[in-house]
Motif scaffolding. Structure first.
Motif, PDB file in Angstrom:
ATOM      1  N   VAL A 183       1.814   7.750  -6.025  1.00  0.00           N
ATOM      2  CA  VAL A 183       0.910   8.914  -6.135  1.00  0.00           C
ATOM      3  C   VAL A 183       1.659  10.189  -5.740  1.00  0.00           C
ATOM      4  O   VAL A 183       1.553  11.231  -6.401  1.00  0.00           O
TER       5      VAL A 183
ATOM      6  N   LEU B  71       2.084   2.083  -3.465  1.00  0.00           N
ATOM      7  CA  LEU B  71       1.071   2.829  -4.228  1.00  0.00           C
ATOM      8  C   LEU B  71       1.059   4.292  -3.814  1.00  0.00           C
ATOM      9  O   LEU B  71       1.001   5.205  -4.637  1.00  0.00           O
ATOM     10  N   GLU B  72       1.122   4.501  -2.486  1.00  0.00           N
ATOM     11  CA  GLU B  72       1.091   5.854  -1.937  1.00  0.00           C
ATOM     12  C   GLU B  72       2.295   6.663  -2.437  1.00  0.00           C
ATOM     13  O   GLU B  72       2.178   7.832  -2.809  1.00  0.00           O
TER      14      GLU B  72
ATOM     15  N   ILE C 220       0.860  -1.200   0.000  1.00  0.00           N
ATOM     16  CA  ILE C 220       0.000   0.000   0.000  1.00  0.00           C
ATOM     17  C   ILE C 220       0.895   1.249   0.000  1.00  0.00           C
ATOM     18  O   ILE C 220       0.613   2.245  -0.667  1.00  0.00           O
ATOM     19  N   ASP C 221       2.010   1.156   0.741  1.00  0.00           N
ATOM     20  CA  ASP C 221       2.950   2.281   0.776  1.00  0.00           C
ATOM     21  C   ASP C 221       3.535   2.534  -0.616  1.00  0.00           C
ATOM     22  O   ASP C 221       3.761   3.683  -1.001  1.00  0.00           O
TER      23      ASP C 221
END
Lengths: 254, 89
Positions: free
Chosen positions: B49, B45-46, B42-43
């Protein structure tokens, strides 16, 4: 249709009753408590400058917790420390409303959405985080409760207790973003309450709840949970007026 | 390049809310994911972004080299520079 399932010919008051033995409870809220006279067999976690203490978690787990998630994870942790792992009912009417409102605002402005905020705003996100922290391998549900408020969690717990000897109920709420406040009932504080419940046949404090159906006119949309206020004031019985029902509850030591 | 590495370290601390960590605690060659700093998918992906927003670069999620580009602060800095060069070429 079997006779026992037939509707009564004269439907008057529809009352449903639940009873439990309350083994332990733990509460955190973002206001310093007014009194030290609280319900028995439980504890209020330190106010800790508006952020529940989660120093029992490593930093890489703490970093993802919103103020609401910190509160819920802290009270669930305390109950598990005292009574071990058990199936859990997580309840929140509106969950991580601050996160999903922020995401909706970003989408409306055609901006990017934070992937981690997205993963943390789903309704079972806090339940998932808490079960990871506690290394729990037992079932849990994450309820929104609809018009029954946090009492929906007790209905679910009563069902679970038909199969298992003890259930953890974890309820948590925070103020809604201002844009929603005109439309639905919401909490005006951030709080989390965990309760370890067993069958009422076991010895200990009896928690009884009774639901009576019926429209309740003019419910105030901004209200603290009467149950939370009662626990903090050692008020052993009372009632909560919801949109379509009212719930009476009591705690007795017999 | 060193300035960019320092900037990326601050960005990582900021977006992942690494409250106990300072830029000095992150070695440029240290793995960011799994071992090392211990960030997760998830990090990743973050971070994608955040890089897109801050440096206005395109990240091809099907690129075979993406894991390598994201492996450390040093690799990230090279990746950001190479993407900016593509844009200005």
């Amino acid at each position: 249709m079997p006779a026992s399932l037939a509707s009564p010919t004269t439907p008057t008051r529809q009352v449903a009753q639940l009873s439990f033995t309350l083994k332990h409870w733990c509460l955190w809220q973002d206001q310093a408590p007014l009194t030290h006279d609280i319900w028995p067999v439980g504890e209020v976690l330190p106010f800790n400058a508006k952020a529940a203490d989660v120093s029992f978690l490593p930093m890489m787990q703490r970093r993802r917790l919103s103020p609401l998630a910190r509160a819920a994870c802290a009270v669930a942790w305390q109950c598990q420390q005292k009574h071990g792992d058990m199936p859990t009912v997580f309840f929140s009417n509106h969950g991580e409303s601050q996160y999903y409102f922020e995401i909706l605002e970003n989408l409306a402005a055609q901006q990017g959405v934070s992937p981690s905020r997205f993963s943390l705003c789903v309704h079972n996100a806090i339940a998932g985080l808490s079960s990871l922290h506690r290394a729990s391998f037992l079932p849990y549900v994450a309820l929104a409760g609809g018009t029954e408020g946090l009492f929906a969690a007790f209905i679910e717990a009563a069902g679970m207790l038909l199969d298992v000897p003890q259930v953890l109920v974890v309820c948590y709420e925070q103020p809604l973003p201002a844009d929603y406040q005109a439309y639905v009932a919401y909490s005006n504080t951030t709080w989390a309450l965990a309760m370890v419940l067993v069958r009422s046949s076991e010895a200990g404090y009896q928690l009884r709840l009774a639901r009576e159906a019926g429209q309740v006119p003019n419910t105030d949309k901004s209200q603290p949970s009467q149950l939370i206020q009662a626990i903090l004031a050692n008020q052993r019985h009372g009632q909560s007026e919801l949109e379509q029902s009212h719930w009476c509850w009591s705690l007795t030591d017999a | 390049m060193e300035n960019l590495e320092a900037e990326l370290k601050l960005l990582i601390i900021d977006i992942f809310e690494l409250e106990d960590i300072s830029p000095a605690n992150i070695a440029s060659e240290e793995p960011l994911f799994g071992a090392g700093l211990g960030l997760d998918s998830i990090d990743a992906l973050e971070l994608g972004v955040a890089l897109k927003k801050k440096y206005n670069i395109h990240i091809d999620t099907h690129s075979a080299n993406l894991v390598e580009h994201f492996a450390s602060v040093k690799n990230l800095a090279h990746f950001v520079v190479s993407q900016q060069e593509i844009k200005t070429a």
